[in-house]
Design an enzyme around this catalytic site. Sequence first.
Site, PDB file in Angstrom:
ATOM      1  N   GLU A  40       0.852  -1.117   0.041  1.00 15.64           N
ATOM      2  CA  GLU A  40      -0.056  -0.028  -0.003  1.00 15.64           C
ATOM      3  C   GLU A  40       1.016   1.250   0.025  1.00 15.64           C
ATOM      4  OE1 GLU A  40      -2.173   2.566   3.643  1.00 15.64           O
ATOM      5  OE2 GLU A  40      -2.172   0.446   3.756  1.00 15.64           O
ATOM      6  N   THR A  69      -4.644   5.810   2.693  1.00 17.83           N
ATOM      7  CA  THR A  69      -4.984   7.347   3.200  1.00 17.83           C
ATOM      8  C   THR A  69      -5.810   7.921   2.071  1.00 17.83           C
ATOM      9  OG1 THR A  69      -2.681   7.359   4.128  1.00 17.83           O
ATOM     10  CG2 THR A  69      -4.155   9.290   4.218  1.00 17.83           C
ATOM     11  N   LYS A 129     -10.710  -2.051   8.178  1.00 13.68           N
ATOM     12  CA  LYS A 129      -9.496  -1.529   8.971  1.00 13.68           C
ATOM     13  C   LYS A 129      -9.736  -0.998  10.305  1.00 13.68           C
ATOM     14  CE  LYS A 129      -5.630   1.672   8.519  1.00 13.68           C
ATOM     15  NZ  LYS A 129      -4.859   2.858   7.589  1.00 13.68           N
TER      16      LYS A 129
END
Length: 209
Positions: A40, A69, A129
């Site tokens: 990521e 993000t 998450k």
Amino acid sequence: MKLTAELKREKIVAIVRGITKEQAGFVGEGLSQGGIRFMEVTMNTKGALHMIQDWRARYDGDVYVGAGTVLDVEMAKEAVSAGAQFLISPNTDLSVIEFALEQGIDVWPGAMTPTEIVAAYAAGAEIVKLFPMASLGLSFIRELQGPLNHIPMLATGGVTLDNLPDYFNAGAAAVGLGSALLPKDALMSGNMEEIKRRTAAFVEAARLG
């Protein structure tokens, strides 16, 4: 292709944040050679879109490359255009989830409270998450397993090689790792072998756990 089942098997997402274009070369090699299958790149990293494009071309078929993000739909669109195969956020934004599902892209939004976790899952996120785990602690995951054990959780924050099994035992389906894989000294010195060594140790521990 839905990646959630693959993530549950691999159990680790490598979080790459704040590295330079020059560092991206040996970081990608160290992670991939160490056995990581999910990388990521956070969108607040300078040159993130270029890194995603480069890693997709370089590791296609061996590593899944996604964006982290991702705070809004505009970021999501940029990431997908760059080739991101999955999207991860620190928060739950229903419009980002909706966009990702429309594009056929896996999306794993961040949540902390039971309300956020359930909302993200109900909106179509197949894994949620759990963030910030370093502050919430392992007992938080355990408590969530009572009412919410049907929702797979990606625990991010505070994971070390020593406590990795504890996260899985507490109920995490997978974990997100940043500095544990990419220590500052290795980044500053360009030590690809150290990154590879750390990564391989975590990958092996995850398989055993």
